[in-house]
Design an enzyme around this catalytic site. Structure first.
Site, short mmCIF file in Angstrom:
data_model
loop_
_atom_site.label_atom_id
_atom_site.label_comp_id
_atom_site.label_asym_id
_atom_site.label_seq_id
_atom_site.Cartn_x
_atom_site.Cartn_y
_atom_site.Cartn_z
N HIS A 57 -14.44 -7.27 -46.24
CA HIS A 57 -13.29 -6.48 -46.68
C HIS A 57 -12.17 -6.63 -45.53
O HIS A 57 -11.04 -6.75 -45.95
CB HIS A 57 -13.58 -5.07 -46.99
CG HIS A 57 -14.27 -4.93 -48.18
ND1 HIS A 57 -15.50 -5.54 -48.46
CD2 HIS A 57 -14.01 -4.45 -49.63
CE1 HIS A 57 -16.00 -5.41 -49.84
NE2 HIS A 57 -14.90 -4.56 -50.38
N HIS A 101 -20.55 -0.18 -44.31
CA HIS A 101 -20.75 -0.72 -42.85
C HIS A 101 -21.05 0.31 -42.03
O HIS A 101 -20.49 1.26 -41.79
CB HIS A 101 -19.46 -1.65 -42.79
CG HIS A 101 -19.60 -3.00 -43.42
ND1 HIS A 101 -20.25 -3.98 -42.95
CD2 HIS A 101 -18.88 -3.23 -44.56
CE1 HIS A 101 -20.07 -4.85 -43.90
NE2 HIS A 101 -19.21 -4.48 -45.00
N ASP A 153 -19.22 -3.22 -37.50
CA ASP A 153 -18.91 -4.16 -38.42
C ASP A 153 -17.42 -4.06 -38.54
O ASP A 153 -16.90 -5.41 -38.49
CB ASP A 153 -19.59 -3.94 -39.68
CG ASP A 153 -21.11 -3.82 -39.60
OD1 ASP A 153 -21.81 -4.34 -38.60
OD2 ASP A 153 -21.65 -3.11 -40.44
#
Length: 230
Positions: free
Chosen positions: A178, A219, A223
Site C-alpha cells: 500500500h 503491517h 514494513d
C-alpha cells in the site's frame, strides 16, 4: 456559449487522444510489461501465503505507541488508499480535458509502472527471504485464513483467489505494498503536478495512511518504514 465550449472540449479530447495513441504505439511494451508484473507480484504474494505460519505477534514500537483500531475499523485505511489510488488515476487523464502543465498520460504511466516494478521486485525478495507471523487479524493463530492448505492444482495457484486472495493475504509483509503505491503516486505528483496545496496534502495523506496501516495491525512498523526509504 455552451455549444462552443463543448466543441472546443471535443477538439481537445480528439487531439490529445491522437497524441496518446501515437505514444502508446511506441511504448505499449513497457505498459504491458508493467501490468503483467502486477499479476506476477500478486502471484508471489499468494505463494508466500502457503508458507505463512501464524505465531505470536512480534514486539513492535508502532503497536505500543498507536492504539489498535480493531477489526471493525480496518476499512478506514483501505478507504483512504482507494481514494488516493482513484484520485491519481483520474489526475493522469486530466490532460484530455484541462489545460495545465503538459504531461502525457502514457509516459507518466510508463514511469509509474517502472518504479512499481522495481519496488515490487525488491519486495518479493524481502518477503520470501524472511517470513514473519502476520499481525493482521486473519493471519493470527486460530483464523482459518492464517494457513492455506496445499493447492490441489497449478490452476488454483494461478487464479490467486482474486480478489479475496489479494485482500486477505498473509506473509507478504516487508515491505508494505500500500505504501509503495501511495509514495510512488505522491512522488509522481510532486514532480509533475502543479498545485502546491495538493502536493502538501499528498504527503500528509501518506503519513496518515502509514499510521492507519500500523494501527490497523495490517503491517509491522518496519514494513512501513522500509517502504518510505525504498
Amino acid at each position: 456559449m455552451v455549444l462552443f465550449w463543448c466543441v472546443k472540449l471535443w477538439k481537445r479530447i480528439c487531439a490529445e487522444t491522437t497524441t496518446e495513441i501515437n505514444l502508446l504505439a511506441d511504448n505499449w511494451k513497457y505498459i504491458l510489461g508493467g501490468l503483467i508484473f502486477q499479476y506476477i507480484h500478486g502471484l508471489a504474494a499468494r505463494g508466500v501465503h502457503y508458507l505463512h505460519r501464524p505465531g505470536p505477534i512480534l514486539q513492535d514500537v508502532g503497536f505500543f505507541l498507536l492504539p489498535e483500531l480493531g477489526q471493525d475499523k480496518a476499512y478506514i485505511s483501505e478507504t483512504l488508499f482507494t481514494t488516493v489510488f482513484l484520485s491519481f488515476v483520474v489526475w493522469t487523464f486530466h490532460p484530455f480535458i484541462l489545460k495545465s502543465k503538459k504531461i502525457y498520460t502514457v509516459l507518466v504511466w510508463c514511469r509509474v509502472l517502472a518504479f512499481l516494478v522495481a519496488s515490487q521486485f525488491l519486495r518479493i525478495i524481502t518477503f520470501y527471504s524472511t517470513q514473519l507471523p502476520g499481525p493482521n487479524y486473519h493471519c493470527r493463530e486460530g483464523s482459518k485464513l492464517a494457513r492455506l492448505p496445499h493447492p490441489q492444482s497449478l490452476f488454483e495457484v494461478l487464479l490467486i483467489n482474486f480478489p479475496r486472495g489479494i485482500t486477505h493475504g498473509c506473509g507478504d509483509l516487508i515491505f508494505s505494498s500500500h505504501m509503495i503505491f501511495t509514495l510512488v503516486f505522491v512522488l509522481t505528483y510532486q514532480k509533475y503536478g502543479t498545485k502546491r496545496c495538493i502536493k502538501q496534502l499528498g504527503w500528509l495523506i501518506a503519513v496518515v495512511l502509514s499510521l492507519l496501516i500500523i494501527a490497523s495491525r495490517k503491517h509491522y512498523t518496519v514494513d512501513v518504514v522500509v517502504a518510505w526509504y525504498v
